[in-house]
Design an enzyme around this catalytic site. Sequence first.
Site, PDB file in Angstrom:
ATOM      1  N   GLU A 146       4.517  10.465   0.048  1.00 22.77           N
ATOM      2  CA  GLU A 146       5.100  11.074  -1.132  1.00 22.77           C
ATOM      3  C   GLU A 146       6.395  11.775  -0.747  1.00 22.77           C
ATOM      4  OE1 GLU A 146       2.179  13.547  -3.044  1.00 22.77           O
ATOM      5  OE2 GLU A 146       0.819  11.863  -3.437  1.00 22.77           O
ATOM      6  N   PHE A 173       0.836  -1.190   0.000  1.00 18.63           N
ATOM      7  CA  PHE A 173       0.000   0.000   0.000  1.00 18.63           C
ATOM      8  C   PHE A 173       0.876   1.247   0.000  1.00 18.63           C
ATOM      9  CE2 PHE A 173       0.954  -0.172   4.438  1.00 18.63           C
ATOM     10  CZ  PHE A 173       0.679   1.080   4.992  1.00 18.63           C
ATOM     11  N   GLU A 190       4.474   3.713  10.135  1.00 10.73           N
ATOM     12  CA  GLU A 190       3.074   3.800  10.565  1.00 10.73           C
ATOM     13  C   GLU A 190       2.835   4.973  11.529  1.00 10.73           C
ATOM     14  OE1 GLU A 190       3.060   1.772   8.454  1.00 10.73           O
ATOM     15  OE2 GLU A 190       2.147  -0.134   8.929  1.00 10.73           O
TER      16      GLU A 190
END
Length: 401
Positions: free
Chosen positions: A131, A127, A379
């Site tokens: 950016e 996933f 995360e």
Amino acid sequence: MARLAQTAGLTDVQQEILSTVRDFVDKEIIPVATELEHRDEYPQQIVDGLKELGLFGLMIPEEYGGLGESLLTYALCVEEIARGWMSVSGIINTHFIVAYMLKQHGTQEQKDHFLPRMAAGDIRGAFSMSEPGLGSDVSAITSKAVQDGDEYVLNGQKMWLTNGGTSTLVAVLVRSDEGHPEGTAPHKSMTTFLVEKEAGFGEVRPGLTIPGKIDKMGYKGVDTTELIMDGLRIPANRVLGGVTGRGFYQMMDGVEVGRVNVAARGCGVAQRAFELGVQYAQQRHTFGKAIAQHQAIQFKLAEMATKVEAAHAMMVNAARKKDSGERNDLEAGMAKYLASEYCKEVVEDAFRIHGGYGFSKEYEIERLYREAPMLLIGEGTAEIQKMIIGRRLLEEYKFQG
């Protein structure tokens, strides 16, 4: 590790699964992990073994060929795998997040099409949110999708894509302003696209390029890449859930369970660091006795073991909360924050116990010392976790004046 990081209340099936994974880690991962990591080599044989064990379908429902297990079972398996080599746990984590997002948010056609092959390990998931200029500010995404008939045209550059080369299905979050009035909040005009591609590097489908592996300090073996979209055409039926504008919420749901996974990885790495530290302390002698007999080292071992135990307990609590169907962003944030910070500290203490030998690539602790920092970032950073925790606490303890 007969006493630390035990989990009460597991079923016989869960215990059997964990025992199988633990044996696999001890026999197939730990003996080769450091050598493969130093070569930055993808652990194909290990991944094939995990496929045979059914690990890629652990949480996928039985109706799609998976094992239908809980997040807790998955997190405990990740803990065991990360104890052997954290990079291997990363390979299955991104796959798991995409499968979870499909299970929770996909259309029936999307579930039927992808989940059986994901359960078998024939499709590998990844996933993509981040950016190059983005960091933790997901609302600043600039990659964009524009509708063109029954297709969408995607353009933009994504960053830090785990399994970017080896995956064959990528869940990509981009802006999709069409159909959303001007002034719509950024997080309400984002869409997740299910992008199928060939494994490998270079142009993996028309309009989609995976340039190559990013050279990293640690977390080697697993491929971390960029993803470049230049006129990538995706059919409308590959919008996750079939409706645009829901991508941010879908991704955050996936990241929430991903944070439990990162906490589990921190627990596993910390356990291995403690094992290495306590073993070395009993083998190394100074001033006529094993350094484990010196009070300073005993204090250090006591602190390390306590941190391992505390992080494990918080990780288990967060997983069980999610399995119950309740909101768990507070628990997941706390578990991820504590486990990653404690992991770093336990690894450093084990490194100190090893003395000068900890700096040698011949000793496993050197690898762990380079791997632990990734968990501080993945995360969501510690600062992001604290923001989540603080906001949720203010909701729970709102002053009634």
